[in-house]
Structure formats: structure tokens, C-alpha cells
Write a protein that holds these residues in place. Structure first.
Motif, mmCIF file in Angstrom:
data_model
loop_
_atom_site.group_PDB
_atom_site.id
_atom_site.type_symbol
_atom_site.label_atom_id
_atom_site.label_comp_id
_atom_site.label_asym_id
_atom_site.label_seq_id
_atom_site.Cartn_x
_atom_site.Cartn_y
_atom_site.Cartn_z
ATOM 1 N N ILE A 53 10.600 98.917 -21.296
ATOM 2 C CA ILE A 53 11.850 98.460 -21.900
ATOM 3 C C ILE A 53 11.678 98.305 -23.403
ATOM 4 O O ILE A 53 10.779 97.593 -23.863
ATOM 5 N N GLU A 54 12.549 98.951 -24.152
ATOM 6 C CA GLU A 54 12.554 98.751 -25.596
ATOM 7 C C GLU A 54 13.296 97.457 -25.917
ATOM 8 O O GLU A 54 14.267 97.099 -25.255
ATOM 9 N N ALA A 55 12.823 96.757 -26.939
ATOM 10 C CA ALA A 55 13.458 95.514 -27.365
ATOM 11 C C ALA A 55 13.260 95.356 -28.871
ATOM 12 O O ALA A 55 12.424 96.036 -29.474
ATOM 13 N N THR A 56 14.026 94.454 -29.445
ATOM 14 C CA THR A 56 13.961 94.214 -30.886
ATOM 15 C C THR A 56 13.742 92.737 -31.154
ATOM 16 O O THR A 56 14.417 91.885 -30.563
ATOM 17 N N ALA A 57 12.798 92.463 -32.040
ATOM 18 C CA ALA A 57 12.639 91.106 -32.571
ATOM 19 C C ALA A 57 13.413 91.064 -33.882
ATOM 20 O O ALA A 57 12.969 91.636 -34.877
ATOM 21 N N PRO A 58 14.593 90.427 -33.908
ATOM 22 C CA PRO A 58 15.415 90.442 -35.113
ATOM 23 C C PRO A 58 14.946 89.470 -36.190
ATOM 24 O O PRO A 58 15.485 89.463 -37.292
ATOM 25 N N VAL A 64 6.086 87.743 -30.080
ATOM 26 C CA VAL A 64 5.907 87.084 -28.776
ATOM 27 C C VAL A 64 7.260 86.700 -28.185
ATOM 28 O O VAL A 64 7.497 86.865 -26.981
ATOM 29 N N GLY A 65 8.162 86.238 -29.038
ATOM 30 C CA GLY A 65 9.491 85.881 -28.556
ATOM 31 C C GLY A 65 10.240 87.073 -27.988
ATOM 32 O O GLY A 65 10.936 86.955 -26.972
ATOM 33 N N ALA A 66 10.087 88.232 -28.630
ATOM 34 C CA ALA A 66 10.761 89.440 -28.147
ATOM 35 C C ALA A 66 10.191 89.888 -26.806
ATOM 36 O O ALA A 66 10.937 90.329 -25.922
ATOM 37 N N VAL A 67 8.873 89.783 -26.644
ATOM 38 C CA VAL A 67 8.249 90.137 -25.363
ATOM 39 C C VAL A 67 8.754 89.205 -24.265
ATOM 40 O O VAL A 67 9.139 89.650 -23.173
ATOM 41 N N LYS A 68 8.775 87.919 -24.558
ATOM 42 C CA LYS A 68 9.237 86.945 -23.567
ATOM 43 C C LYS A 68 10.686 87.209 -23.173
ATOM 44 O O LYS A 68 11.034 87.200 -21.986
ATOM 45 N N ASN A 69 11.536 87.475 -24.152
ATOM 46 C CA ASN A 69 12.946 87.732 -23.855
ATOM 47 C C ASN A 69 13.130 88.998 -23.030
ATOM 48 O O ASN A 69 14.002 89.055 -22.146
ATOM 49 N N ALA A 70 12.321 90.018 -23.312
ATOM 50 C CA ALA A 70 12.396 91.249 -22.523
ATOM 51 C C ALA A 70 12.021 90.982 -21.069
ATOM 52 O O ALA A 70 12.629 91.535 -20.142
ATOM 53 N N LEU A 71 11.032 90.111 -20.871
ATOM 54 C CA LEU A 71 10.625 89.763 -19.509
ATOM 55 C C LEU A 71 11.708 88.949 -18.794
ATOM 56 O O LEU A 71 11.930 89.123 -17.596
ATOM 57 N N ILE A 72 12.351 88.059 -19.533
ATOM 58 C CA ILE A 72 13.460 87.300 -18.935
ATOM 59 C C ILE A 72 14.569 88.265 -18.509
ATOM 60 O O ILE A 72 15.124 88.149 -17.406
ATOM 61 N N TYR A 73 14.887 89.205 -19.388
ATOM 62 C CA TYR A 73 15.920 90.186 -19.047
ATOM 63 C C TYR A 73 15.535 90.960 -17.791
ATOM 64 O O TYR A 73 16.355 91.127 -16.883
ATOM 65 N N PHE A 74 14.294 91.432 -17.734
ATOM 66 C CA PHE A 74 13.845 92.185 -16.566
ATOM 67 C C PHE A 74 13.939 91.344 -15.299
ATOM 68 O O PHE A 74 14.435 91.808 -14.265
ATOM 69 N N ASP A 75 13.475 90.111 -15.370
ATOM 70 C CA ASP A 75 13.468 89.242 -14.189
ATOM 71 C C ASP A 75 14.878 89.001 -13.666
ATOM 72 O O ASP A 75 15.095 88.933 -12.451
ATOM 73 N N THR A 119 22.006 97.059 -22.515
ATOM 74 C CA THR A 119 22.578 96.324 -23.645
ATOM 75 C C THR A 119 22.534 94.830 -23.355
ATOM 76 O O THR A 119 23.115 94.365 -22.372
ATOM 77 N N SER A 120 21.829 94.103 -24.218
ATOM 78 C CA SER A 120 21.771 92.653 -24.103
ATOM 79 C C SER A 120 21.346 92.081 -25.450
ATOM 80 O O SER A 120 20.154 91.930 -25.717
ATOM 81 N N PRO A 121 22.311 91.765 -26.315
ATOM 82 C CA PRO A 121 21.951 91.179 -27.608
ATOM 83 C C PRO A 121 21.102 89.916 -27.464
ATOM 84 O O PRO A 121 20.213 89.670 -28.282
ATOM 85 N N GLN A 122 21.361 89.134 -26.421
ATOM 86 C CA GLN A 122 20.640 87.881 -26.241
ATOM 87 C C GLN A 122 19.168 88.096 -25.930
ATOM 88 O O GLN A 122 18.301 87.437 -26.517
ATOM 89 N N TYR A 123 18.874 89.035 -25.029
ATOM 90 C CA TYR A 123 17.499 89.179 -24.569
ATOM 91 C C TYR A 123 16.783 90.430 -25.091
ATOM 92 O O TYR A 123 15.554 90.445 -25.145
ATOM 93 N N LEU A 124 17.513 91.436 -25.471
ATOM 94 C CA LEU A 124 16.869 92.644 -25.998
ATOM 95 C C LEU A 124 17.021 92.757 -27.508
ATOM 96 O O LEU A 124 16.557 93.723 -28.111
ATOM 97 N N GLY A 125 17.689 91.793 -28.118
ATOM 98 C CA GLY A 125 17.644 91.634 -29.553
ATOM 99 C C GLY A 125 18.560 92.485 -30.394
ATOM 100 O O GLY A 125 18.461 92.460 -31.619
ATOM 101 N N SER A 126 19.461 93.245 -29.763
ATOM 102 C CA SER A 126 20.333 94.127 -30.536
ATOM 103 C C SER A 126 21.633 94.368 -29.778
ATOM 104 O O SER A 126 21.618 94.480 -28.550
ATOM 105 N N PRO A 127 22.748 94.476 -30.502
ATOM 106 C CA PRO A 127 24.009 94.821 -29.836
ATOM 107 C C PRO A 127 24.062 96.285 -29.423
ATOM 108 O O PRO A 127 24.899 96.674 -28.607
#
Length: 210
Positions: free
Chosen positions: A94-99, A183-194, A67-75
Motif C-alpha cells: 500500500i502506498e501512503a503519504t506522510a504529509p 512512523v506515523g504514516a506506516v501506522k496509519n497505513a496499517l490502521i487502514y488495512f486492518d 482513497t483515504s485522506p485520513q489514513y493514507l495521507g492524501s486526497p
């Protein structure tokens, strides 16, 4: 007049109950098939973004709830599937959402090696405009394959943007919002992973969040 109205009302009520019962029976009869189709589709997607020869566990059974609304895009919790070899993590999907898609949420899944290299990216679902935004689907183009091999150097890595914004990734003719959001959602998912790669292993299993 009144008896006739009562009769018609009773008939309508019976028709409504019968219709509701039919819908309920149809749902009960198809929900298992739908769930199985979704499971098979997920398995096929996981095979596309994490090479099966690179791990030895049952990937679809190694689900973690993140759970990470900031980096994975959903609460809401997002699923992550950890690939291991001889008990050691080697990759994660990792699943993520581009809101901020053009027509709403774009749901994606990013496969990344434990060292941070993107292995594959796929679109899970979206409502983008057919003929424009749907180029994020592999049946329409190979655009999503352009992420493969990239690594996030820093959280401000300027390559993770569409070319119109100074990045490395193509925008679509007549549709910039969709690829920009993707692209923003992919980048945020990578930040979360890192920032959370070790805590991913300690995250609750997907069923534990229900």
C-alpha cells in the motif's frame, strides 16, 4: 527604430516558438523511457517488500486505487498491489503519504501480509534534508527494515512512535520530525488495512480512476 523593434520582436517570438517546440519534442521522445524506468523501479521495490515466492500473480498488474485522506495521507488515490496465491489474497503493498515531513510530503509503500505482519517498508520519494532526514532511504541506512515483523495490535499501539515519544523506533541525530512523520504514516497505513482489508479487493483498478 520602430521597424527594428518589430524585427527583434518577431525574432524573439520565433525563438520562443522554436524553444517550445524543442521542449515538446524532447518530452515526447523521453516520456516513454521515463515511464518504463518508473515501472522497473516499482517492480524492484515491490520485490523488496513482498517476497516473490509468496505469491503467484503478476503483482504490478493487480493495482487497486485507494482513497483515504485520513489514513493514507492524501486526497488523491493511492496505489495498492494485491498479492494472491491460487486466487486467494496473501499480502498487499500500500502506498501512503506522510504529509508532515520536515520538508513536505514523504511518499512510502508498506508491504503487509494478509494476516497483518509488516513484510517491508520503502521510501518512494521525499524532500528531506540530505545527511539528516534522508536516513529513510535504504542507500543511507537500514532504518526502514526495523518495521519488518511488526503487527499493529490496536489503533492506539504505542510502539508505533519514535523512542523520544515512548515508541520502539529510533529517531535520527538532529532530525526527529522526519522519522516521526514516517512512523506515523506506516501506522496509519496499517490502521487502514486492518479496517478495510476486504474492501481493498473490491476497490477500482488504478486505471479505472483516470
Amino acid at each position: 527604430m520602430i521597424p527594428s523593434m518589430k524585427k527583434n520582436g518577431a525574432l524573439l517570438a520565433l525563438f520562443g516558438l522554436a524553444s517550445a517546440g524543442l521542449v515538446a519534442l524532447t518530452f515526447q521522445g523521453t516520456k516513454d523511457k521515463i515511464a518504463e524506468q518508473q515501472r522497473l523501479q516499482l517492480l524492484a521495490t515491490l520485490d523488496q517488500i513482498i517476497p516473490a515466492e509468496g505469491y503467484d500473480n503478476a503483482l504490478h498488474d493487480s493495482c487497486k486505487a485507494l482513497t483515504s485522506p485520513q489514513y493514507l495521507g492524501s486526497p488523491a488515490p493511492q496505489q495498492a498491489f494485491v498479492a494472491t496465491e491460487q486466487g486467494e489474497p496473501v499480502a498487499v503493498a500500500i502506498e501512503a503519504t506522510a504529509p508532515d515531513g520536515y520538508n513536505g510530503d514523504i511518499h512510502i509503500i508498506v508491504g503487509v501480509s494478509w494476516s497483518g505482519e509488516i513484510l517491508g517498508v520503502r521510501t518512494l520519494s521525499h524532500n528531506e534534508t540530505p545527511g539528516l532526514g534522508d536516513w529513510i532511504e535504504t542507500r543511507r541506512s537500514d532504518w526502514v527494515s526495523s518495521f519488518e515483523g511488526y503487527r499493529l495490535e490496536t489503533a492506539t499501539d504505542s510502539r508505533f512512535a519514535v523512542k523520544r515519544d515512548g515508541g520502539d523506533f529510533d529517531q535520527f541525530t538532529g532530525a526527529t520530525i522526519t522519522p516521526r512523520a514516517f512512523v506515523g504514516a506506516v501506522k496509519n497505513a496499517l490502521i487502514y488495512f486492518d479496517r478495510n482489508k476486504e474492501s481493498i479487493l473490491l476497490a477500482p483498478g488504478c486505471g479505472e480512476t483516470l
